[in-house]
Design a protein around this motif. Structure first.
Motif, short mmCIF file in Angstrom:
data_model
loop_
_atom_site.label_atom_id
_atom_site.label_comp_id
_atom_site.label_asym_id
_atom_site.label_seq_id
_atom_site.Cartn_x
_atom_site.Cartn_y
_atom_site.Cartn_z
N ILE A 5 0.84 -1.21 0.00
CA ILE A 5 0.00 0.00 0.00
C ILE A 5 0.87 1.26 0.00
CG2 ILE A 5 -0.35 0.23 2.50
CD1 ILE A 5 -3.04 0.76 -0.17
N TRP A 6 2.01 1.21 0.69
CA TRP A 6 2.89 2.37 0.70
C TRP A 6 3.55 2.57 -0.66
CZ3 TRP A 6 1.88 5.88 3.93
CH2 TRP A 6 1.39 5.57 5.18
N LEU A 7 3.92 1.46 -1.30
CA LEU A 7 4.45 1.56 -2.65
C LEU A 7 3.40 2.15 -3.59
CD1 LEU A 7 6.29 -1.87 -2.94
CD2 LEU A 7 7.37 0.40 -2.97
N LYS A 8 2.16 1.73 -3.41
CA LYS A 8 1.09 2.22 -4.28
C LYS A 8 0.84 3.72 -4.06
CE LYS A 8 -3.49 0.98 -5.89
NZ LYS A 8 -4.59 0.02 -5.78
N VAL A 9 0.87 4.17 -2.82
CA VAL A 9 0.69 5.60 -2.52
C VAL A 9 1.79 6.42 -3.20
CG1 VAL A 9 0.85 7.33 -0.67
CG2 VAL A 9 -0.58 5.30 -0.36
N VAL A 10 3.03 6.00 -3.03
CA VAL A 10 4.15 6.73 -3.65
C VAL A 10 4.03 6.67 -5.17
CG1 VAL A 10 6.67 6.77 -3.93
CG2 VAL A 10 5.67 6.40 -1.67
N HIS A 11 3.66 5.51 -5.71
CA HIS A 11 3.48 5.34 -7.15
C HIS A 11 2.43 6.30 -7.70
CE1 HIS A 11 3.52 3.15 -10.96
NE2 HIS A 11 2.20 3.16 -10.92
N VAL A 12 1.28 6.35 -7.07
CA VAL A 12 0.19 7.22 -7.55
C VAL A 12 0.60 8.68 -7.46
CG1 VAL A 12 -2.17 7.99 -7.08
CG2 VAL A 12 -1.64 5.53 -7.14
N LEU A 13 1.23 9.09 -6.37
CA LEU A 13 1.67 10.48 -6.25
C LEU A 13 2.69 10.83 -7.33
CD1 LEU A 13 1.97 10.82 -2.37
CD2 LEU A 13 0.20 11.80 -3.85
N ALA A 14 3.62 9.93 -7.60
CA ALA A 14 4.62 10.16 -8.65
C ALA A 14 3.96 10.28 -10.02
CB ALA A 14 5.66 9.04 -8.64
N VAL A 15 2.98 9.43 -10.29
CA VAL A 15 2.28 9.48 -11.57
C VAL A 15 1.49 10.79 -11.70
CG1 VAL A 15 0.41 8.42 -12.92
CG2 VAL A 15 2.19 6.99 -11.92
N VAL A 16 0.86 11.23 -10.63
CA VAL A 16 0.12 12.49 -10.67
C VAL A 16 1.05 13.65 -11.03
CG1 VAL A 16 -1.10 14.18 -9.22
CG2 VAL A 16 -1.75 11.77 -9.14
N ILE A 17 2.20 13.70 -10.39
CA ILE A 17 3.18 14.77 -10.67
C ILE A 17 3.66 14.68 -12.12
CG2 ILE A 17 5.53 15.56 -10.14
CD1 ILE A 17 4.86 14.75 -7.18
N TRP A 18 4.01 13.49 -12.55
CA TRP A 18 4.57 13.27 -13.89
C TRP A 18 3.53 13.54 -14.98
CZ3 TRP A 18 5.13 7.68 -15.94
CH2 TRP A 18 5.70 7.69 -17.21
N VAL A 19 2.42 12.85 -14.93
CA VAL A 19 1.40 12.99 -15.99
C VAL A 19 0.74 14.36 -15.92
CG1 VAL A 19 -0.75 12.03 -16.92
CG2 VAL A 19 1.05 10.49 -16.11
N GLY A 20 0.49 14.86 -14.72
CA GLY A 20 -0.08 16.20 -14.59
C GLY A 20 0.84 17.27 -15.15
N GLY A 21 2.13 17.13 -14.89
CA GLY A 21 3.11 18.09 -15.42
C GLY A 21 3.19 18.05 -16.93
N ILE A 22 3.24 16.85 -17.49
CA ILE A 22 3.30 16.71 -18.95
C ILE A 22 2.04 17.31 -19.59
CG2 ILE A 22 3.18 15.01 -20.83
CD1 ILE A 22 5.96 15.12 -19.69
N THR A 23 0.89 17.04 -18.99
CA THR A 23 -0.37 17.56 -19.53
C THR A 23 -0.42 19.08 -19.46
OG1 THR A 23 -1.48 15.50 -18.88
CG2 THR A 23 -2.89 17.41 -19.34
N THR A 24 -0.01 19.64 -18.34
CA THR A 24 0.00 21.09 -18.18
C THR A 24 0.93 21.75 -19.19
OG1 THR A 24 -0.52 20.88 -15.84
CG2 THR A 24 0.44 22.98 -16.56
N ILE A 47 12.40 22.52 -19.31
CA ILE A 47 13.67 21.89 -18.93
C ILE A 47 13.78 21.84 -17.41
CG2 ILE A 47 16.18 22.20 -18.95
CD1 ILE A 47 15.78 23.32 -21.85
N ALA A 48 13.46 22.96 -16.76
CA ALA A 48 13.54 23.01 -15.29
C ALA A 48 12.54 22.05 -14.65
CB ALA A 48 13.29 24.44 -14.81
N ALA A 52 13.37 18.89 -12.25
CA ALA A 52 12.94 18.99 -10.86
C ALA A 52 11.79 18.05 -10.50
CB ALA A 52 12.51 20.43 -10.55
N ALA A 53 10.89 17.76 -11.47
CA ALA A 53 9.69 17.01 -11.11
C ALA A 53 9.34 15.88 -12.08
CB ALA A 53 8.50 17.97 -11.02
N LEU A 54 9.38 16.15 -13.38
CA LEU A 54 8.89 15.16 -14.34
C LEU A 54 9.77 13.93 -14.41
CD1 LEU A 54 7.75 17.58 -17.18
CD2 LEU A 54 6.46 16.75 -15.21
N MET A 55 11.07 14.11 -14.55
CA MET A 55 11.98 12.95 -14.60
C MET A 55 11.98 12.19 -13.28
SD MET A 55 13.88 11.07 -16.45
CE MET A 55 14.20 12.04 -17.89
N PRO A 56 12.12 12.88 -12.13
CA PRO A 56 12.05 12.13 -10.87
C PRO A 56 10.70 11.42 -10.71
CG PRO A 56 12.97 14.30 -10.47
CD PRO A 56 12.49 14.29 -11.90
#
Length: 150
Positions: A5-24, A47-48, A52-56
């Motif tokens: 469940i902790w892996l899933k929480v971190v996974h979902v938060l990372a996906v939100v940052i990544w996909v949300g950033g790409i979409t924005t 690039i920044a 800072a966020a998308l690659m991580p």
């Protein structure tokens, strides 16, 4: 709560940052694709944000996704395999094709040729690539939420 469940929480938060950033970024870039100054600023921002966020976010999503697979064991379902294809696919589309097209577009706009057929062709390619990239990532999100069994 277990490790899964902790892996899933971190996974979902990372996906939100990544996909949300790409979409924005895709939305903003398409809104300002006729303005050389705005595209230049947005390019530096992309690039920044990437560093800072998308690659991580993408790396953390990949690592936690694989870790969840290891924790649960067994054969990965289709939706998980699709995520392993869509993530790197997005990286190639964004890091190679969108980046190259954006750089060409900024150069054409900066030269004062914003109204030329070349500029319009680059804007159209840019819009197609950013849309494709967002749809690819959203398809992975959709499959991971619905978890279809094929």
């Amino acid at each position: 709560m277990g490790i899964y469940i902790w892996l899933k929480v971190v996974h979902v938060l990372a996906v939100v940052i990544w996909v949300g950033g790409i979409t924005t970024i895709a939305i903003l870039a398409n809104l300002f694709s006729r303005d050389a100054v705005a595209m230049g600023v947005l390019g530096r921002g992309m690039i920044a944000a990437g560093r800072a966020a998308l690659m991580p976010g993408s790396i953390i999503a990949l690592i936690t996704g694989i870790a969840m697979l290891v924790v649960t064991g067994g054969k990965p379902p289709f939706w998980m395999l699709w995520g392993l294809i869509a993530g790197p696919g997005s990286g190639v589309i964004g890091g190679v094709f969108i980046r190259r097209t954006a750089m060409e577009l900024v150069a054409v706009l900066a030269s004062g040729d914003a109204g030329t057929a070349r500029a319009e062709a680059l804007r159209n390619r840019f819009k197609m690539l950013t849309t494709l990239n967002v749809l690819l990532l959203l398809s992975a999100v959709l499959l991971m939420v619905l978890k279809p069994r094929f």
